[in-house]
Design an enzyme around this catalytic site. Structure first.
Site, PDB file in Angstrom:
ATOM      1  CG  HIS A 106      42.363  37.016  37.191  1.00 12.72           C
ATOM      2  ND1 HIS A 106      43.140  37.719  36.295  1.00 12.72           N
ATOM      3  CD2 HIS A 106      42.316  37.756  38.329  1.00 12.72           C
ATOM      4  CE1 HIS A 106      43.554  38.840  36.875  1.00 12.72           C
ATOM      5  NE2 HIS A 106      43.064  38.888  38.099  1.00 12.72           N
ATOM      6  CD  GLU A 178      39.592  40.519  40.280  1.00 16.29           C
ATOM      7  OE1 GLU A 178      40.380  40.850  41.171  1.00 16.29           O
ATOM      8  OE2 GLU A 178      39.813  39.572  39.488  1.00 16.29           O
TER       9      GLU A 178
END
Length: 263
Positions: A106, A178
């Site tokens: 992430h 993302e």
């Protein structure tokens, strides 16, 4: 928990990471109601997953029960099985505690905790070695996007993390795109037009080769249906819009009603 070997037959992956939120009582309440909902509806064509904070993993596992179709994950894990890694948790330990999926790479981990392409590669390999599902997160900054390098950048991130894997191993990986400029409290929701080219690039390279290609970044009730309609998108990885159960349930309903869920 459902054996990870049979996961992936559902067509749309719809999941949420709670990040550093929810204590035990709130986690139990959320997951108990989610489990009841999924049991009642069946959610044909949809694979739900929840990634709680580590302290809530066991409580979430217990509320879901042994046969839940909801996939349970952790937000990070170390690539070594054991050793002098203070503060870390291994994939083996996460699996032992009930995890079936491990989030890797992430942007917050990359920015604040030194996650690199090299460490994502080690973690993906470790997760696969233990039979769990790697959820590899990739995404570019606003500066990279402005320079017109989004597709190149995310393909390099993905290729670096998946380097050396066999086709069978790549087929067990989820990739979540993302874009950094679209996530978080101050993120700007991406338009469908902005996402077409990155997903076209991901689709050319990984479409049909991975377990799924997900989108995450300011997903909400208003844009979820349109995001699912983008070519090569096979799921959504959701933040704040799913932190309260009604929002997550509504997003699951949107996915279940989408033509892609029916094949």
């Amino acid at each position: 928990m459902t054996d990870t070997a049979v996961l992936g037959v559902r067509r749309l992956w719809i999941g949420t990471s709670w990040k550093m939120n929810k204590g035990l009582a709130e986690a139990r309440s959320y997951v108990s109601a989610l489990s009841d909902y999924v049991s009642r509806t069946g959610l044909p064509g949809v694979q739900p997953f929840v990634i709680p904070s580590l302290t809530a993993l066991a409580a979430t596992r217990d509320e879901l029960g042994a046969d839940s179709p909801v996939l349970l994950g952790v937000q990070n894990a170390h690539w070594e099985d054991q050793g002098a890694w203070t503060g870390e948790v291994s994939v083996a330990q996460a699996k032992d505690a009930g995890a079936q999926l491990v989030e890797i790479g992430h942007s917050e981990r990359r920015e604040h905790f030194g996650e690199t392409v090299a460490t994502t590669r080690l973690k993906v390999a470790a997760v696969l070695a233990h039979g769990l599902v790697p959820l590899l997160c990739i995404g570019e900054s606003a500066e990279v996007k402005t320079a017109g390098e989004s597709s190149r950048f995310i393909l390099e991130q993905a290729a670096g993390a998946l380097d050396g894997l066999t086709a069978e191993q790549v087929g067990r990986v989820l990739i979540a795109y993302e874009p950094i400029w679209a996530i978080g409290e101050n993120g700007r929701p991406a338009t469908v037009a902005e996402l077409r080219e990155p997903f076209a690039a991901l689709g050319r390279e990984y479409g049909g080769r991975t377990k799924g290609l997900l989108y995450g970044g300011s997903v909400n009730l208003d844009n979820a249906e349109d995001l699912l309609g983008i070519d090569h998108v096979t799921g959504l990885f959701i933040g704040r819009a799913a932190w309260q159960l009604p929002g997550y349930l509504r997003l699951l309903e949107i996915a279940a009603a989408h033509p892609k869920a029916a094949g």
